[in-house]
Design a protein around this motif. Structure first.
Motif, PDB file in Angstrom:
ATOM      1  N   PRO A 182       0.153  20.996  26.396  1.00 62.31           N
ATOM      2  CA  PRO A 182       0.149  19.616  25.897  1.00 62.31           C
ATOM      3  C   PRO A 182       0.993  18.689  26.754  1.00 62.31           C
ATOM      4  O   PRO A 182       0.612  17.544  27.013  1.00 62.31           O
ATOM      5  CB  PRO A 182       0.706  19.748  24.474  1.00 62.31           C
ATOM      6  CG  PRO A 182       0.432  21.165  24.085  1.00 62.31           C
ATOM      7  CD  PRO A 182       0.588  21.945  25.358  1.00 62.31           C
ATOM      8  N   ASN A 183       2.163  19.184  27.208  1.00 57.65           N
ATOM      9  CA  ASN A 183       3.025  18.372  28.069  1.00 57.65           C
ATOM     10  C   ASN A 183       2.337  18.062  29.394  1.00 57.65           C
ATOM     11  O   ASN A 183       2.389  16.930  29.880  1.00 57.65           O
ATOM     12  CB  ASN A 183       4.350  19.101  28.344  1.00 57.65           C
ATOM     13  CG  ASN A 183       5.315  19.002  27.169  1.00 57.65           C
ATOM     14  OD1 ASN A 183       5.153  18.135  26.313  1.00 57.65           O
ATOM     15  ND2 ASN A 183       6.280  19.885  27.133  1.00 57.65           N
ATOM     16  N   ALA A 184       1.709  19.061  29.979  1.00 55.53           N
ATOM     17  CA  ALA A 184       1.039  18.874  31.266  1.00 55.53           C
ATOM     18  C   ALA A 184      -0.077  17.842  31.143  1.00 55.53           C
ATOM     19  O   ALA A 184      -0.263  16.997  32.022  1.00 55.53           O
ATOM     20  CB  ALA A 184       0.474  20.209  31.761  1.00 55.53           C
ATOM     21  N   SER A 185      -0.811  17.893  30.047  1.00 55.10           N
ATOM     22  CA  SER A 185      -1.890  16.934  29.825  1.00 55.10           C
ATOM     23  C   SER A 185      -1.338  15.522  29.656  1.00 55.10           C
ATOM     24  O   SER A 185      -1.883  14.564  30.211  1.00 55.10           O
ATOM     25  CB  SER A 185      -2.686  17.334  28.583  1.00 55.10           C
ATOM     26  OG  SER A 185      -3.677  16.377  28.296  1.00 55.10           O
TER      27      SER A 185
ATOM     28  N   LYS B 260      -1.860  12.267  32.251  1.00 56.63           N
ATOM     29  CA  LYS B 260      -2.360  10.973  31.787  1.00 56.63           C
ATOM     30  C   LYS B 260      -1.392   9.849  32.154  1.00 56.63           C
ATOM     31  O   LYS B 260      -1.790   8.780  32.622  1.00 56.63           O
ATOM     32  CB  LYS B 260      -2.565  11.017  30.272  1.00 56.63           C
ATOM     33  CG  LYS B 260      -3.204   9.773  29.692  1.00 56.63           C
ATOM     34  CD  LYS B 260      -3.461   9.949  28.200  1.00 56.63           C
ATOM     35  CE  LYS B 260      -4.109   8.693  27.623  1.00 56.63           C
ATOM     36  NZ  LYS B 260      -4.371   8.835  26.157  1.00 56.63           N
ATOM     37  N   GLU B 261      -0.090  10.119  31.946  1.00 51.79           N
ATOM     38  CA  GLU B 261       0.932   9.111  32.266  1.00 51.79           C
ATOM     39  C   GLU B 261       0.977   8.840  33.768  1.00 51.79           C
ATOM     40  O   GLU B 261       1.103   7.694  34.202  1.00 51.79           O
ATOM     41  CB  GLU B 261       2.303   9.584  31.776  1.00 51.79           C
ATOM     42  CG  GLU B 261       3.405   8.550  31.957  1.00 51.79           C
ATOM     43  CD  GLU B 261       4.754   9.031  31.455  1.00 51.79           C
ATOM     44  OE1 GLU B 261       5.674   8.202  31.373  1.00 51.79           O
ATOM     45  OE2 GLU B 261       4.897  10.237  31.160  1.00 51.79           O
ATOM     46  N   THR B 262       0.852   9.893  34.565  1.00 59.21           N
ATOM     47  CA  THR B 262       0.859   9.744  36.022  1.00 59.21           C
ATOM     48  C   THR B 262      -0.325   8.895  36.489  1.00 59.21           C
ATOM     49  O   THR B 262      -0.181   8.027  37.352  1.00 59.21           O
ATOM     50  CB  THR B 262       0.815  11.124  36.701  1.00 59.21           C
ATOM     51  OG1 THR B 262       1.965  11.871  36.314  1.00 59.21           O
ATOM     52  CG2 THR B 262       0.797  10.989  38.216  1.00 59.21           C
ATOM     53  N   SER B 263      -1.485   9.127  35.904  1.00 59.05           N
ATOM     54  CA  SER B 263      -2.672   8.354  36.274  1.00 59.05           C
ATOM     55  C   SER B 263      -2.487   6.871  35.939  1.00 59.05           C
ATOM     56  O   SER B 263      -2.847   5.995  36.730  1.00 59.05           O
ATOM     57  CB  SER B 263      -3.899   8.910  35.539  1.00 59.05           C
ATOM     58  OG  SER B 263      -5.050   8.157  35.857  1.00 59.05           O
ATOM     59  N   ARG B 264      -1.889   6.587  34.777  1.00 59.10           N
ATOM     60  CA  ARG B 264      -1.636   5.196  34.384  1.00 59.10           C
ATOM     61  C   ARG B 264      -0.642   4.539  35.350  1.00 59.10           C
ATOM     62  O   ARG B 264      -0.836   3.399  35.771  1.00 59.10           O
ATOM     63  CB  ARG B 264      -1.082   5.139  32.957  1.00 59.10           C
ATOM     64  CG  ARG B 264      -2.124   5.342  31.878  1.00 59.10           C
ATOM     65  CD  ARG B 264      -1.475   5.548  30.512  1.00 59.10           C
ATOM     66  NE  ARG B 264      -0.544   4.469  30.184  1.00 59.10           N
ATOM     67  CZ  ARG B 264      -0.892   3.323  29.613  1.00 59.10           C
ATOM     68  NH1 ARG B 264      -2.158   3.091  29.302  1.00 59.10           N
ATOM     69  NH2 ARG B 264       0.011   2.401  29.334  1.00 59.10           N
ATOM     70  N   LEU B 265       0.422   5.264  35.689  1.00 60.89           N
ATOM     71  CA  LEU B 265       1.438   4.720  36.587  1.00 60.89           C
ATOM     72  C   LEU B 265       0.871   4.495  37.985  1.00 60.89           C
ATOM     73  O   LEU B 265       1.243   3.530  38.662  1.00 60.89           O
ATOM     74  CB  LEU B 265       2.651   5.655  36.650  1.00 60.89           C
ATOM     75  CG  LEU B 265       3.633   5.541  35.495  1.00 60.89           C
ATOM     76  CD1 LEU B 265       4.637   6.683  35.534  1.00 60.89           C
ATOM     77  CD2 LEU B 265       4.360   4.202  35.518  1.00 60.89           C
TER      78      LEU B 265
ATOM     79  N   GLU C 108       4.345  12.721  45.455  1.00 58.46           N
ATOM     80  CA  GLU C 108       5.554  11.989  45.811  1.00 58.46           C
ATOM     81  C   GLU C 108       6.377  11.522  44.622  1.00 58.46           C
ATOM     82  O   GLU C 108       7.586  11.344  44.750  1.00 58.46           O
ATOM     83  CB  GLU C 108       5.191  10.776  46.684  1.00 58.46           C
ATOM     84  CG  GLU C 108       4.618  11.160  48.031  1.00 58.46           C
ATOM     85  CD  GLU C 108       4.403   9.952  48.935  1.00 58.46           C
ATOM     86  OE1 GLU C 108       4.924   8.857  48.614  1.00 58.46           O
ATOM     87  OE2 GLU C 108       3.721  10.104  49.965  1.00 58.46           O
ATOM     88  N   PHE C 109       5.723  11.324  43.474  1.00 57.71           N
ATOM     89  CA  PHE C 109       6.423  10.663  42.377  1.00 57.71           C
ATOM     90  C   PHE C 109       6.437  11.435  41.066  1.00 57.71           C
ATOM     91  O   PHE C 109       6.657  10.850  40.000  1.00 57.71           O
ATOM     92  CB  PHE C 109       5.835   9.264  42.150  1.00 57.71           C
ATOM     93  CG  PHE C 109       5.915   8.392  43.367  1.00 57.71           C
ATOM     94  CD1 PHE C 109       7.135   7.967  43.863  1.00 57.71           C
ATOM     95  CD2 PHE C 109       4.762   8.017  44.038  1.00 57.71           C
ATOM     96  CE1 PHE C 109       7.217   7.171  44.988  1.00 57.71           C
ATOM     97  CE2 PHE C 109       4.830   7.221  45.167  1.00 57.71           C
ATOM     98  CZ  PHE C 109       6.061   6.801  45.648  1.00 57.71           C
ATOM     99  N   THR C 110       6.203  12.746  41.126  1.00 54.41           N
ATOM    100  CA  THR C 110       6.380  13.573  39.929  1.00 54.41           C
ATOM    101  C   THR C 110       7.303  14.738  40.275  1.00 54.41           C
ATOM    102  O   THR C 110       7.432  15.116  41.447  1.00 54.41           O
ATOM    103  CB  THR C 110       5.045  14.126  39.400  1.00 54.41           C
ATOM    104  OG1 THR C 110       4.440  14.963  40.400  1.00 54.41           O
ATOM    105  CG2 THR C 110       4.082  13.001  39.046  1.00 54.41           C
ATOM    106  N   ASP C 111       7.937  15.302  39.245  1.00 55.37           N
ATOM    107  CA  ASP C 111       8.829  16.444  39.484  1.00 55.37           C
ATOM    108  C   ASP C 111       8.051  17.751  39.338  1.00 55.37           C
ATOM    109  O   ASP C 111       6.826  17.755  39.217  1.00 55.37           O
ATOM    110  CB  ASP C 111      10.040  16.395  38.546  1.00 55.37           C
ATOM    111  CG  ASP C 111       9.653  16.426  37.073  1.00 55.37           C
ATOM    112  OD1 ASP C 111       8.556  16.938  36.763  1.00 55.37           O
ATOM    113  OD2 ASP C 111      10.438  15.942  36.233  1.00 55.37           O
TER     114      ASP C 111
END
Length: 234
Positions: free
Chosen positions: A5-8, A12-17, A50-53
């Motif tokens: 659930p966290n990965a999903s 989604k949040e990464t795509s929006r950002l 580049e922008f996720t951990d």
């Protein structure tokens, strides 16, 4: 299984950002600042790298960037010479864009920190992109600082789509001070006689229009071809 659930949610949040990132870069470039095309047209895959951990969670702290005005922007924002100032410099300068990591209320302390960073690093303008709206007190700080640093705030959700790319939105071009003067002289108008565009209008916000500036709106017509109209920002 617990991580799925966290990965999903992170994906989604990464795509929006990523969409907001692209829009704010396009906005900065459309205002006249210099940016490399590979900064603007970044792919989702590269953005994710580049922008996720390691968990896939977006890291907004890494997403900040700055830009310098182009030669044409400097020219447009340089006032005409006067006897007291025969060699005026441009009224624009570098811009700082920051994606706020705060998920709770954006209050006075967050805004003060952002304003102080812009001032300490000699940025003439700053854009803060937030996930949640600013408090009323935080908005007051923006008003107070307008004289020396132009501060703007945008919600991430308002940047998911670039409104200037919509087929029904005509091209808007900011006039220089000299172009505005020539326009009024040509048509023998006072600026108050021009149609108006509100400073809070989405296009005015996109271009960072200030009160008193005039924007040229270029439309296409099947019968008249291309034609222009003008609006005064109020």
């Amino acid at each position: 299984m617990d991580d799925e659930p966290n990965a999903s949610a992170y994906a989604k949040e990464t795509s929006r950002l990523w969409r907001a990132w692209r829009t704010v870069h396009e906005m900065v470039q459309d205002r006249g600042y210099e940016l490399a095309e590979d900064e603007i047209n970044i792919s989702l895959e590269r953005f994710r790298r580049e922008f996720t951990d390691d968990t896939g969670s977006p890291n907004r702290a890494k997403m900040s960037f700055s830009a310098s005005p182009s030669d044409s922007m400097n020219k447009k924002f340089t006032p005409p010479p006067t006897p007291n100032n025969p060699d005026p410099g441009p009224e624009c300068g570098r811009i700082w864009v920051e994606f706020c990591s705060e998920k709770g209320s954006i209050g006075i302390s967050v805004m003060k920190k952002f304003v102080q960073y812009c001032a300490a690093n000699n940025f003439k303008a700053g854009i803060l992109v937030t996930a949640v709206p600013l408090s009323a007190q935080a908005r007051k700080i923006i008003t107070v600082t307008q004289q020396y640093t132009q501060i703007e705030c945008f919600l991430e959700e308002d940047l998911l789509v670039n409104i200037t790319h919509h087929e029904l939105v005509p091209k808007h071009v900011l006039l220089s001070r000299e172009e505005k003067t020539a326009l009024l002289k040509r048509y023998r108008l006072k600026e108050t006689q021009l149609p108006r565009i509100l400073q809070k209008d989405p296009i005015a916000r996109y271009l960072g229009l200030k009160r008193g500036q005039v924007v040229k709106i270029i439309r296409t017509s099947e019968t008249a071809g291309r034609y222009a109209s003008y609006r005064l920002c109020v």
